[in-house]
Design an enzyme around this catalytic site. Structure first.
Site, PDB file in Angstrom:
ATOM      1  N   LYS A 118       0.851  -1.185   0.000  1.00 37.89           N
ATOM      2  CA  LYS A 118       0.000   0.000   0.000  1.00 37.89           C
ATOM      3  C   LYS A 118       0.890   1.238   0.000  1.00 37.89           C
ATOM      4  O   LYS A 118       1.933   1.266   0.683  1.00 37.89           O
ATOM      5  CB  LYS A 118      -0.904  -0.023   1.231  1.00 37.89           C
ATOM      6  CG  LYS A 118      -1.947   1.083   1.297  1.00 37.89           C
ATOM      7  CD  LYS A 118      -2.831   0.860   2.517  1.00 37.89           C
ATOM      8  CE  LYS A 118      -3.915   1.924   2.664  1.00 37.89           C
ATOM      9  NZ  LYS A 118      -4.787   1.664   3.841  1.00 37.89           N
ATOM     10  N   SER A 199      -9.471   1.808   2.927  1.00 35.54           N
ATOM     11  CA  SER A 199      -8.574   2.560   2.070  1.00 35.54           C
ATOM     12  C   SER A 199      -7.550   1.712   1.331  1.00 35.54           C
ATOM     13  O   SER A 199      -6.847   2.213   0.465  1.00 35.54           O
ATOM     14  CB  SER A 199      -7.830   3.604   2.917  1.00 35.54           C
ATOM     15  OG  SER A 199      -7.035   2.985   3.917  1.00 35.54           O
ATOM     16  N   SER A 223     -10.304  -0.631   6.838  1.00 36.65           N
ATOM     17  CA  SER A 223      -9.552  -0.402   5.600  1.00 36.65           C
ATOM     18  C   SER A 223      -8.847  -1.636   5.059  1.00 36.65           C
ATOM     19  O   SER A 223      -8.346  -1.611   3.935  1.00 36.65           O
ATOM     20  CB  SER A 223      -8.531   0.721   5.796  1.00 36.65           C
ATOM     21  OG  SER A 223      -9.197   1.965   5.854  1.00 36.65           O
TER      22      SER A 223
END
Length: 530
Positions: A118, A199, A223
């Protein structure tokens, strides 16, 4: 086009040029590819193929660069990947790992396996750590995050950064999950008109779409588990502190946690084990001595007492229907269900959680920025001002209300914050999950993870209905989601959660459920017209 828009366009072009050049370079440097079916391949299958000589890590890396080139900004146009290492650098790492294997030495299940991180995790390989924001397009950390060091030591090949909801979805109250000013809008591979949730959007989509075998995501509240469920994959949000938080752009040290994203429970477990380790730079970090992979048991549900948390249902009829049908799979695999379980002391941590996130975001962000003196920003206030200065490029669809609210927190509110933090942890942990497990005398709790994906809406933002994420997120307890079926053409997941350090119990239950249900299905990667 304004000067600000022109500068932003040039910045995006500079940031993504590595992705384009690396993603297309396979065409000019390709070697004969073996007749190997990579679709839905597991870590164990990759290891077997590399051990037998059917594949090399070099060939595996080339394959995934090709997949990303085909579907990230062409084909399905998923926008799941922000950056890639130059191909020659990734291949050099792969060749070294191939040489080690040829010498009879492998580092474990991740040896030679490509991984995406990420884009809020530090690496020292020249990849920017952007949090999805153009403000950090040139932010190149000087050292790897602790978890990255662990993955490299385990033989994983970090090939790039996955797109995400900008600032891990903590910038605006009207955001579109998966949108960032660096990478644009991540799209759900099962229907590219629908949200990937966030996210950790790009991490989940890249894994689901077979652009990568494994990815790392992060979670503060939902997330990891929301994008995993909505994109039809597995994730494990571990107990807080078992995976180091150092080197991750923060929201809240009380709740932030990185975790593996994979297409199977076993792959997620292998990756989680590689990420573990005690880190002196993280005050919450501790050593885990349990062999999690030993808990990948086909009969892992036998004798388990499971509380069915229907209190966490009722917000989507189709989701509830799938969940009710899958409960029988648990029973058939030997579990005993305790029906209609509910939180013994109610769910009363929400407002305190929000206070904690706002307060810690301001101060944790300042602490992260202080670790990177080359950055032009020293505080959340600096970032808020810079967002306003570059609003055309950074805030074309939604604003920064959460930045403003967090920045308004003051030192005088420290006592209020500490009270809220302690109250939230108590409510979700000891008085929440722990008390509920004890009252119903169950080993773990299950619920639908979240509703199926909604339409991407850059005008109104996310259309979020409900989730099982908050109890474990606030308490800092582990949470696993596994694909449990589909509502029409969109995947949904089942959540397994329990008390602190209950990963072994959850892994047994989640793995056995996965083996019995077999609900994971690869997306067709065809854009939809409606």
């Amino acid at each position: 086009m304004t000067t600000t828009q022109l500068k932003a366009k040039r910045s995006r072009r500079r940031l993504l040029i590595t992705l384009f050049s690396a993603g297309l370079a396979w065409q000019s440097q390709a070697i004969a590819a073996p007749e190997f079916d990579f679709r839905e391949v597991t870590v164990e299958q990759l290891q077997s193929a590399m051990d037998s000589g059917e594949l090399t890590a070099e060939q595996v890396v080339r394959h995934y660069y090709r997949q990303i080139a085909q579907h990230n900004r062409r084909g399905a146009d998923l926008r799941a990947v922000n950056q890639l290492l130059p191909l020659d650098e990734a291949l050099a790492i792969a060749r070294q790992l191939d040489a080690e294997r040829a010498d009879g030495s492998t580092r474990g299940p991740l040896h030679g396996v490509p991984v995406l991180l990420k884009d809020n995790i530090d690496t020292a390989d020249g990849l920017a750590n952007t949090a999805g924001s153009l403000l950090l397009k040139d932010h190149q950390p000087s050292q790897d995050a602790f978890l990255v060091k662990q993955l490299r030591a385990a033989g994983a090949i970090i090939i790039g950064k996955a797109n995400l909801s900008e600032w891990a979805n903590f910038r605006s109250t009207a955001s579109s999950s998966g949108w960032s000013s660096v990478g644009g809008q991540v799209k759900n591979p099962f229907d590219t008109t629908r949200s990937p949730c966030g996210s950790s959007s790009g991490s989940a989509v890249a894994v689901s779409a077979n652009l990568i075998p494994l990815a790392v995501g992060t979670e503060t509240d939902g997330s990891l588990v929301c994008p995993a469920a909505i994109n039809g994959i597995v994730t494990i949000k571990p107990t807080l502190g078992s995976v180091s938080r150092s080197g991750i752009i923060p929201i809240s040290h009380s709740q932030d946690s990185a975790g593996p994203m994979a297409r199977s429970v076993s792959d997620a477990v292998y990756m989680l084990e590689a990420m573990l380790g005690e880190d002196a730079a993280d005050s919450a970090s501790y050593s885990v001595s349990i062999d999690y992979s030993a808990h990948l048991k086909d009969d892992g549900l036998a004798g388990k007492r499971i509380g069915v948390m229907r209190e966490l249902t009722g917000y989507h009829a189709g989701l509830d229907m799938v969940f009710e049908g899958q409960l029988q799979v648990l029973v058939n695999a030997g579990a005993e269900l305790v029906e209609d379980a509910s939180f013994s002391n109610g769910r009363n941590w929400g407002q305190d959680e929000f206070t904690v996130l706002l307060h810690e975001f301001k101060y944790d962000m300042a602490a992260y920025l202080a670790q990177h003196p080359k950055l032009a920003y020293r505080s959340l206030a600096d970032l808020e001002a810079a967002n306003s200065e570059q609003a055309d490029a950074i805030m074309p669809f939604f604003g920064q209300e959460l930045f403003t609210m967090a920045n308004a927190r003051t030192d005088d509110q420290q006592g209020e914050y500490e009270t809220a933090r302690d109250r939230a942890k108590q409510a979700a942990g000891k008085d929440g999950i722990d008390a509920t497990l004890a009252e119903y005398e169950v080993d773990l709790l299950v619920a639908p993870t979240t509703a199926p994906a909604w339409k991407i809406d850059l005008v109104n933002g996310d259309h979020y209905l409900g989730s099982a994420s908050s109890p474990a997120a606030v308490a800092g307890y582990p949470h696993i989601t596994v694909p449990m079926g589909f509502v029409q053409h969109m995947p949904v997941g089942m959540s397994f959660f329990a008390g602190a350090n209950s990963e072994p119990v959850l892994i047994e239950a989640a793995y056995a459920y996965e083996q019995a249900s077999q609900q994971r299905r690869a997306p067709a990667l065809m854009p939809r017209s409606h």
